[in-house]
Motif scaffolding. Structure first.
Motif, mmCIF file in Angstrom:
data_model
loop_
_atom_site.group_PDB
_atom_site.id
_atom_site.type_symbol
_atom_site.label_atom_id
_atom_site.label_comp_id
_atom_site.label_asym_id
_atom_site.label_seq_id
_atom_site.Cartn_x
_atom_site.Cartn_y
_atom_site.Cartn_z
ATOM 1 N N TYR A 211 -42.752 -8.846 22.825
ATOM 2 C CA TYR A 211 -41.944 -8.323 23.928
ATOM 3 C C TYR A 211 -40.486 -8.170 23.517
ATOM 4 C CZ TYR A 211 -40.523 -7.453 28.740
ATOM 5 O OH TYR A 211 -40.031 -6.869 29.874
ATOM 6 N N ILE A 212 -39.974 -9.085 22.695
ATOM 7 C CA ILE A 212 -38.618 -8.985 22.166
ATOM 8 C C ILE A 212 -38.693 -9.021 20.638
ATOM 9 C CG2 ILE A 212 -37.432 -9.937 24.174
ATOM 10 C CD1 ILE A 212 -37.378 -12.643 22.835
ATOM 11 N N ARG A 213 -37.647 -8.497 19.990
ATOM 12 C CA ARG A 213 -37.672 -8.348 18.538
ATOM 13 C C ARG A 213 -37.428 -9.642 17.786
ATOM 14 N NH1 ARG A 213 -34.224 -4.155 19.860
ATOM 15 N NH2 ARG A 213 -32.502 -5.171 18.766
ATOM 16 N N LYS A 214 -36.704 -10.574 18.402
ATOM 17 C CA LYS A 214 -36.378 -11.815 17.701
ATOM 18 C C LYS A 214 -36.306 -12.973 18.688
ATOM 19 C CE LYS A 214 -31.675 -9.917 17.653
ATOM 20 N NZ LYS A 214 -30.560 -9.464 16.805
ATOM 21 N N PRO A 215 -36.661 -14.184 18.255
ATOM 22 C CA PRO A 215 -36.668 -15.353 19.150
ATOM 23 C C PRO A 215 -35.274 -15.949 19.311
ATOM 24 C CG PRO A 215 -37.426 -16.009 16.991
ATOM 25 C CD PRO A 215 -37.184 -14.519 16.910
ATOM 26 N N LEU A 216 -34.369 -15.139 19.820
ATOM 27 C CA LEU A 216 -32.956 -15.512 19.926
ATOM 28 C C LEU A 216 -32.570 -15.758 21.370
ATOM 29 C CD1 LEU A 216 -29.877 -15.472 18.940
ATOM 30 C CD2 LEU A 216 -29.969 -13.025 19.470
ATOM 31 N N VAL A 217 -31.822 -16.839 21.619
ATOM 32 C CA VAL A 217 -31.218 -17.079 22.922
ATOM 33 C C VAL A 217 -29.705 -17.157 22.724
ATOM 34 C CG1 VAL A 217 -30.993 -18.646 24.886
ATOM 35 C CG2 VAL A 217 -33.232 -18.298 23.822
ATOM 36 N N HIS A 218 -28.986 -16.214 23.321
ATOM 37 C CA HIS A 218 -27.527 -16.227 23.269
ATOM 38 C C HIS A 218 -27.025 -16.752 24.616
ATOM 39 C CE1 HIS A 218 -23.476 -15.311 22.209
ATOM 40 N NE2 HIS A 218 -23.335 -14.350 23.113
ATOM 41 N N SER A 219 -26.451 -17.964 24.612
ATOM 42 C CA SER A 219 -26.017 -18.626 25.848
ATOM 43 C C SER A 219 -24.545 -18.321 26.124
ATOM 44 C CB SER A 219 -26.217 -20.138 25.742
ATOM 45 O OG SER A 219 -27.590 -20.448 25.566
ATOM 46 N N VAL A 220 -24.258 -17.975 27.368
ATOM 47 C CA VAL A 220 -22.889 -17.676 27.775
ATOM 48 C C VAL A 220 -22.623 -18.267 29.151
ATOM 49 C CG1 VAL A 220 -22.757 -15.535 26.445
ATOM 50 C CG2 VAL A 220 -23.543 -15.461 28.814
ATOM 51 N N THR A 221 -21.338 -18.358 29.492
ATOM 52 C CA THR A 221 -20.898 -18.731 30.835
ATOM 53 C C THR A 221 -19.894 -17.675 31.294
ATOM 54 O OG1 THR A 221 -19.052 -20.077 30.034
ATOM 55 C CG2 THR A 221 -21.188 -21.188 30.317
ATOM 56 N N ARG A 222 -19.363 -17.864 32.473
ATOM 57 C CA ARG A 222 -18.364 -16.928 33.010
ATOM 58 C C ARG A 222 -17.217 -16.713 32.032
ATOM 59 N NH1 ARG A 222 -15.561 -15.105 37.778
ATOM 60 N NH2 ARG A 222 -13.333 -15.169 37.372
ATOM 61 N N ASP A 223 -16.735 -17.783 31.401
ATOM 62 C CA ASP A 223 -15.583 -17.672 30.512
ATOM 63 C C ASP A 223 -15.842 -16.742 29.330
ATOM 64 O OD1 ASP A 223 -14.183 -19.388 32.118
ATOM 65 O OD2 ASP A 223 -14.551 -21.163 30.884
ATOM 66 N N ASP A 224 -17.110 -16.587 28.945
ATOM 67 C CA ASP A 224 -17.441 -15.705 27.825
ATOM 68 C C ASP A 224 -17.500 -14.237 28.241
ATOM 69 O OD1 ASP A 224 -17.954 -17.832 25.849
ATOM 70 O OD2 ASP A 224 -19.631 -18.316 27.175
ATOM 71 N N LEU A 225 -17.612 -13.986 29.552
ATOM 72 C CA LEU A 225 -17.845 -12.628 30.031
ATOM 73 C C LEU A 225 -16.672 -12.019 30.787
ATOM 74 C CD1 LEU A 225 -21.468 -13.205 31.412
ATOM 75 C CD2 LEU A 225 -20.835 -12.276 29.182
ATOM 76 N N VAL A 226 -15.974 -12.827 31.567
ATOM 77 C CA VAL A 226 -14.926 -12.317 32.456
ATOM 78 C C VAL A 226 -13.576 -12.365 31.764
ATOM 79 C CG1 VAL A 226 -13.785 -12.576 34.681
ATOM 80 C CG2 VAL A 226 -16.228 -13.065 34.471
ATOM 81 N N GLY A 227 -12.879 -11.219 31.755
ATOM 82 C CA GLY A 227 -11.557 -11.149 31.158
ATOM 83 C C GLY A 227 -10.471 -11.597 32.111
ATOM 84 N N GLN A 228 -9.264 -11.670 31.588
ATOM 85 C CA GLN A 228 -8.122 -12.137 32.370
ATOM 86 C C GLN A 228 -7.247 -10.997 32.870
ATOM 87 O OE1 GLN A 228 -7.886 -15.435 33.114
ATOM 88 N NE2 GLN A 228 -9.852 -15.541 32.021
ATOM 89 N N PHE A 229 -7.541 -9.785 32.414
ATOM 90 C CA PHE A 229 -6.714 -8.660 32.832
ATOM 91 C C PHE A 229 -7.562 -7.396 32.816
ATOM 92 C CE2 PHE A 229 -5.991 -9.762 28.368
ATOM 93 C CZ PHE A 229 -6.415 -8.608 27.726
ATOM 94 N N ILE A 230 -7.030 -6.322 33.361
ATOM 95 C CA ILE A 230 -7.749 -5.052 33.451
ATOM 96 C C ILE A 230 -8.129 -4.554 32.058
ATOM 97 C CG2 ILE A 230 -7.551 -2.619 34.120
ATOM 98 C CD1 ILE A 230 -5.702 -3.472 36.378
ATOM 99 N N GLY A 231 -9.370 -4.129 31.911
ATOM 100 C CA GLY A 231 -9.851 -3.601 30.649
ATOM 101 C C GLY A 231 -10.346 -4.633 29.671
ATOM 102 N N HIS A 232 -10.305 -5.912 30.061
ATOM 103 C CA HIS A 232 -10.704 -6.987 29.159
ATOM 104 C C HIS A 232 -12.153 -7.420 29.376
ATOM 105 C CE1 HIS A 232 -9.768 -11.230 27.389
ATOM 106 N NE2 HIS A 232 -10.182 -10.396 26.462
#
Length: 344
Positions: free
Chosen positions: A126-147
């Motif tokens: 079903y997926i190409r590799k047995p990878l889990v990439h863990s993130v939280t809000r801090d990894d995704l949400v920027g601090q300014f427009i365009g970030h």
């Protein structure tokens, strides 16, 4: 039927020598012939079936309890195995959606199950590799427009071909802040979960009540999540079993007095604020090891192997939980004693 006649070519084996790290070899180019309507197919001959059973056995060995969670994982594995069998007979079926939501308190095994789920989905092609990439809000949400968009797309790129695990996902949604960029993350996820469903699985994780609010406020997101799995808190008895497994894994043993003391410790600690199930238990055992080390060093004499591997009642009763029977006050923001409730 013979192995050659089964033709389960969707299976992607583990990487072999010469393959890039973390990537499986390319699947065979030729697809097996479609079986006739009167043919028989032995699922046990599918090499993926054996890998699935090994992964499920590993899940059982790693996690105590969680019967309903393990049942759901087995159902998902069975669904994909049957889809593979249907394909061998030329039966068309839409690719099942595997985006998931894991709800439960801290330390209930959500991350561990995500890792095993990636193994299953990879074994079944079903997926190409047995990878889990863990993130939280801090990894995704920027601090300014365009970030925000570049950060979110980078995380998606890292998870491509595997699983993106978003812990405490409800922090992406902050309706009280009109200038918050979390909604931009959600909009990007909505698009990617639909257009890249053939190469990406997203797992949202968090506390049950907050996740319910999160999905209620984002119906488009909820409709793309096919599997909602609840992880209950561990019982006192289950935590005692987990404690034995944790100690054994670190080549320690709990003597009878320590077992009794740890049982009393859990009764007290489970009633205190911010108890984090197996996570709090692991922290408690780490502190038992600190007290054991101090106790042994203070003996000022040669030590035997048995002493080095044994945790005693004294190592447990040294916890601040026994010295402070009063409830720990919790402020409005949820702050209080650290989540293991043990010595500062």
């Amino acid at each position: 039927m013979t192995n050659a006649g089964n033709g389960f070519r969707m299976h992607r084996p583990d990487p072999v020598s010469g393959s890039p790290p973390g990537e499986a070899p390319e699947p065979e180019s030729c697809e097996p012939e479609i079986l006739g309507p009167d043919a028989e197919l032995d699922l046990s001959q599918d090499p993926a079936t054996r890998e699935v059973e090994r992964t499920l056995a590993r899940l059982d060995a790693e996690l105590v309890g969680l019967a309903a969670v393990k049942t759901r994982v087995r159902e998902i594995a069975a669904l994909l195995l049957i889809d593979r069998a249907r394909a061998r007979f030329g039966l068309a079926a839409a690719r099942p959606t595997m985006h998931m939501s894991f709800t439960g308190g801290p330390g209930t095994g959500k991350t561990s199950v995500a890792l095993r789920m990636a193994d299953l989905l990879h074994a079944l092609g079903y997926i190409r590799k047995p990878l889990v990439h863990s993130v939280t809000r801090d990894d995704l949400v920027g601090q300014f427009i365009g970030h925000t968009a570049p950060r979110t797309k980078e995380a998606l790129a890292r998870a491509a071909g595997g699983v993106l695990f978003i812990d405490e996902a409800y922090y992406l949604f902050r309706p009280e802040n009109e200038r918050d960029y979390g909604q931009e993350v959600i909009e990007i996820l909505l698009q990617e979960m639909e257009t890249e469903r053939a190469s990406l699985v997203v797992i949202f994780a968090g506390y049950p009540d907050r996740m319910e609010t999160f999905f209620s406020a984002n119906p488009g997101l909820s409709s793309r999540v096919a599997h909602h799995i609840d992880f209950p808190d561990y019982s006192h008895g289950e935590l005692m079993v987990i404690a034995e497994l944790m100690a054994r894994g670190e080549q320690f043993t709990l003597d009878p007095g320590a077992v009794t003391a740890l049982s009393e410790y859990l009764e007290l600690r489970m009633a205190r604020p911010r108890f984090a199930n197996a996570r709090s238990l692991r922290n408690a055992l780490e502190r038992c090891r600190l007290r054991q080390a101090r106790r042994l060093v203070d003996l000022h004499r040669p030590l035997r192997r048995t002493e080095l591997i044994t945790l005693t009642a004294a190592d447990v009763y040294g916890s601040s939980v026994f010295r402070d029977a009063d409830p720990v006050p919790v402020t409005e923001d949820g702050a209080g004693r650290r989540d293991d409730g043990d010595d500062p």
